[in-house]
Structures are given as C-alpha cells and as structure tokens.
Scaffold this active site. Structure first.
Site, mmCIF file in Angstrom:
data_model
loop_
_atom_site.group_PDB
_atom_site.id
_atom_site.type_symbol
_atom_site.label_atom_id
_atom_site.label_comp_id
_atom_site.label_asym_id
_atom_site.label_seq_id
_atom_site.Cartn_x
_atom_site.Cartn_y
_atom_site.Cartn_z
ATOM 1 N N LYS A 25 -2.928 -3.673 8.695
ATOM 2 C CA LYS A 25 -2.988 -5.115 8.479
ATOM 3 C C LYS A 25 -2.043 -5.470 7.330
ATOM 4 O O LYS A 25 -1.690 -4.636 6.510
ATOM 5 C CB LYS A 25 -4.422 -5.555 8.193
ATOM 6 C CG LYS A 25 -5.206 -5.841 9.476
ATOM 7 C CD LYS A 25 -4.763 -7.156 10.130
ATOM 8 C CE LYS A 25 -5.346 -7.386 11.505
ATOM 9 N NZ LYS A 25 -4.559 -6.845 12.631
ATOM 10 N N TYR A 66 1.928 -1.548 15.673
ATOM 11 C CA TYR A 66 0.908 -1.813 14.661
ATOM 12 C C TYR A 66 0.885 -0.668 13.642
ATOM 13 O O TYR A 66 0.788 0.492 14.002
ATOM 14 C CB TYR A 66 -0.464 -1.935 15.315
ATOM 15 C CG TYR A 66 -0.686 -3.283 15.922
ATOM 16 C CD1 TYR A 66 -1.648 -4.143 15.412
ATOM 17 C CD2 TYR A 66 0.084 -3.706 16.991
ATOM 18 C CE1 TYR A 66 -1.851 -5.387 15.965
ATOM 19 C CE2 TYR A 66 -0.114 -4.955 17.554
ATOM 20 C CZ TYR A 66 -1.077 -5.786 17.036
ATOM 21 O OH TYR A 66 -1.270 -7.018 17.579
ATOM 22 N N ASP A 126 0.881 -1.168 0.000
ATOM 23 C CA ASP A 126 0.000 0.000 0.000
ATOM 24 C C ASP A 126 0.917 1.215 0.000
ATOM 25 O O ASP A 126 1.614 1.474 0.975
ATOM 26 C CB ASP A 126 -0.884 -0.031 1.254
ATOM 27 C CG ASP A 126 -1.763 1.210 1.383
ATOM 28 O OD1 ASP A 126 -1.605 2.151 0.574
ATOM 29 O OD2 ASP A 126 -2.603 1.238 2.304
HETATM 30 C C1 F6R Z 1 -7.327 -0.904 7.703
HETATM 31 C C2 F6R Z 1 -7.348 0.402 7.100
HETATM 32 C C3 F6R Z 1 -8.401 1.367 7.479
HETATM 33 C C4 F6R Z 1 -7.866 2.438 8.411
HETATM 34 C C5 F6R Z 1 -8.958 3.473 8.769
HETATM 35 C C6 F6R Z 1 -8.425 4.629 9.593
HETATM 36 O O1 F6R Z 1 -6.209 -1.615 7.289
HETATM 37 O O2 F6R Z 1 -6.508 0.709 6.316
HETATM 38 O O3 F6R Z 1 -9.520 0.740 8.024
HETATM 39 O O4 F6R Z 1 -7.360 1.846 9.583
HETATM 40 O O5 F6R Z 1 -9.515 4.030 7.603
HETATM 41 O O6 F6R Z 1 -7.305 5.103 8.942
HETATM 42 P P1 F6R Z 1 -6.339 6.229 9.533
HETATM 43 O O7 F6R Z 1 -5.896 5.770 10.900
HETATM 44 O O8 F6R Z 1 -5.250 6.272 8.516
HETATM 45 O O9 F6R Z 1 -7.173 7.482 9.574
HETATM 46 MG MG MG Z 2 -4.123 1.122 3.521
HETATM 47 MG MG MG Z 3 -4.260 -2.551 2.119
#
Ligand code: F6R
Ligand code: MG
Ligand code: MG
Length: 381
Positions: A233, A230, A11
C-alpha cells in the site's frame, strides 16, 4: 519570504515484520541528513509512522528540485543499505528503481511539497499514514474544507467565505497526471461524486479562493502504478497549512475522530478504520489497523520549531478505543464482502492464480464451450 516544504516517506525496512523501522535505522537516515543537508536544505525533521520513515525538509529551491529530491533518495538508500546489513524485513521495499533520475516522484517513496510565502507565523500540520492509500485523506479534506459541521470557520471567518479550490487526480490514469479543478462550495456535489471513490480519485491539493494560496498537498503516488504490479500500500503523506485564511488546526483534525474505513490493513487487501496515533507509533493487530499521525510545526525563515504531536491528547485515547472497536467489528466477518477489498485492489497475486484454476473447473449447464469468466486486470506480486 518564500519557503518550500518537502515531505517524503518510504518503507525501507522494519523489525519483526512490518512493525517499525527501529532506532538504528532511524539513526542512519538522520545521520545522512545531518551530514548532507547543507547547503540545499535548511532544516529537516525525521519520524516514523508504522514501518515508514518520513523526512520533512525546508528549503528555498522550489518544488520538484533535483538536489533536494536526490538528498532524500540518497538518505533512504543509505538507510536501505543498513537495513540489509541488519537483516531487517523488507529492506529497501519502497525504493522501486535502482537509480535516481532527477525526481523522487515515480521511484517509490511518497512525496508531497508546497512552496509558500511564509506568513509572519506559519503553522502547518504534517500527516503520515501507514497501511493505507492516498484516498484515505479524501474524506478528512472534504469535511475540513467544505463542511461547516466540521469547519466552523466556513461560517464564522470572512477569510474563508469564498471557499476552497480542490485539485483532484485520477490516479488510475498512468499516461500522465489527469487532474480536475473544482470549487467549493458551488461544486461540492461534483467534488463528493469523485471523492467517494478513494481508490481512483485523490485530492492532490487544496487552495484558498480568497488568497489563491496553497493550503493542502497530498502524495498521490500509487505504488502499483509505478511498479506495474502490486508491491504494497502507498502509505500516503499530507501537509496542511492552518489558521488565519485556512482552517484552524482543530478543524483540520476534527474529521479524524470518525475513524473512517479505508483500504489497506493486512496485506493491503482489506478495509479497516483509520486510527489517529501518536508520532512514532507501531503497527500491530492484523498488521494494522491503518494509522495516521499528525505533527504540528511553525516554520520561520525556513527553520522549523520543535514538533507538537497533535494526536497526543486524552481525547484521542477515546477515539482510539472507538476505532479499535470498529476494527475488531469489521474483522469479525473475515474475508466476507466489504471486509476485503474488491478484486482489482487486492495486493496479492495468489488470488488470480486461484481464480484461474477454479475457472477451468466451472461448467455452464447444457453448454460444452464457455467464455472466460474471470480476468486478471493487473499484475500482482
Ligand atoms: C501491508 C503490509 C503487511 C504485509 C504482510 C505480509 O502493507 O505491509 O500487511 O502485506 O505482513 O507481508 P509479506 O508478503 O512481506 O510476508
Ligand atoms: Mg511495509
Ligand atoms: Mg508502510
């Protein structure tokens, strides 16, 4: 002829949150590969699943080759640079280290690879999953290689009667690769006892016991083991050779009709059903559900055929509807119980802070002193 298949995925930035990388970013990675693939890489194919870009490469340099790994690292880095220019969300997210150090494993991207003696015709499947972790492939691999209810070849095809060898990694061990080799069918209870725990034990590879050949490989990287906290994922990739001494394409695909519950989904902290989707699909509802794509190829003299999208068929529309229903049903219970992951697997550190604050307010009736009830076993973002 010996051919190596290397599949890497990262990503490096996406549009509108964690939805998809976008055509321009895909173009930058593709252009980089076009300009720099030769002479080390013979052929390549680029696609995305959710917010992750996957680069499949063919070459003759064997697994873990520095030049091949550097090429794809540099392609992702070029993409991350453009993602920053565009202002894409999470630009460079999975490139966890600043510098390339010989092997892309341990730097953030998910990687799996296999060196094979090409059969006269060599069909294989490439899987890419988003919003989940490598244990998501445990159940489909178990069913495809062990269970005659899913793999009819185990009782119909003499080339599969000897069964398969599973190499399983303990991904919670961070000092090195802690692995065990177990044979199906004799040790299927042992295999099941490990594979039940998708967060700790992950299938790394499967080999034919009849021919000794490698049949399946999975990326086993866990981002939190690399970053020390963390960061998202792991969104794993997998390749599976099919037909002949291996399960048929349809036998490998069959377990994905279950839409089994996996870890991931919103904020990497929930349980959701794994939905088989077409290649280049996006993410949507509750940042999910967790998705997996399957793209089929033949490789000949290191050249890939055009791709065939294995989940692009009316039957999978029916499965997708079923999985949507499962996703909505588990979400009915919000944060409660098994809808959210256990404390150790939650992706966000906020909960640790919250628990630490609540900790101070707890009282044990009749006691002035108390022991700490909560601990924060891993650092979180
Ligand atoms: C899971 C993922 C999303 C983010 C969520 C919050 O792998 O990528 O569910 O965890 O959109 O994202 P942030 O913390 O970047 O605002
Ligand atoms: Mg992502
Ligand atoms: Mg991803």
């Amino acid at each position: 002829m010996k051919t190596t298949l290397t599949l890497a995925k990262a990503d490096i930035g996406s549009i509108g949150g964690h939805i998809k990388p976008g055509a321009r970013l895909m173009g930058v990675v593709s252009d980089y590969m076009k300009r720099h693939a030769r002479p080390n890489v013979k052929d390549f194919y680029i696609s995305h699943t959710g917010d992750d870009i996957a680069v499949l490469m063919t070459h003759t340099r064997g697994v873990g080759d520095t030049r091949v790994h550097r090429l794809v690292w540099d392609a992702f880095t070029a993409g991350a640079g453009d993602a920053r220019k565009q202002g894409l969300y999470g630009a460079g997210q999975d490139l966890l280290k600043d510098a390339f150090s010989g092997n892309i494993k341990g730097l953030g991207p998910a990687v799996c690879e296999m060196e094979i003696d090409e059969r006269p015709n060599e069909p294989f499947l490439m899987f890419a999953a988003d919003k989940t972790d490598p244990g998501a492939y445990n159940l489909p691999l178990y069913l495809a290689f062990v269970d005659p209810m899913y793999n009819a070849g185990l009782i119909l095809s003499p080339s599969m009667f000897k069964g398969f060898k599973f190499t399983i990694m303990d991904v919670s061990y961070t000092e090195g690769d802690r692995v065990i080799e177990l044979n199906a069918p004799e040790q299927i209870y042992d295999i099941a006892a490990l594979l039940r725990d998708n967060q700790r034990f992950v299938v790394e590879s499967v080999h034919s016991r009849a021919t000794g050949e490698v049949c399946a490989v999975v990326s086993t990287q866990r981002l939190h083991n690399i970053a020390g906290k963390y960061t998202g994922k792991d969104d794993p990739v997998m390749m599976v050779r099919v037909q002949g001494a291996f399960p048929a394409t349809g036998e490998v695909l069959q377990p994905f009709k279950i839409g089994h519950f996996v870890a991931g989904f919103m904020r990497g902290s929930h349980t959701g059903p794994l939905m088989p989707v077409k290649a280049n699909s996006t993410i949507s509802w509750f940042d999910g559900p967790p998705v997996v794509s399957a793209t089929a190829f033949c490789v000949h003299d290191g050249k890939l055929t055009e791709p065939a999208d294995a989940f692009d068929h009316p039957l999978w529309d029916y499965v997708r509807n079923k999985v949507s229903r499962k996703a909505i049903e588990i979400r009915e219970q919000g944060f409660s119980g098994c809808a959210m992951l256990g404390y150790d697997e939650l992706e966000y550190g906020g909960i640790v802070k919250k628990m630490d604050e609540l900790e101070k307010v707890f009282k044990i009736r009749g006691h002035k002193e108390q022991k700490t009830a909560f601990s924060s076993p891993k650092k979180r973002r």
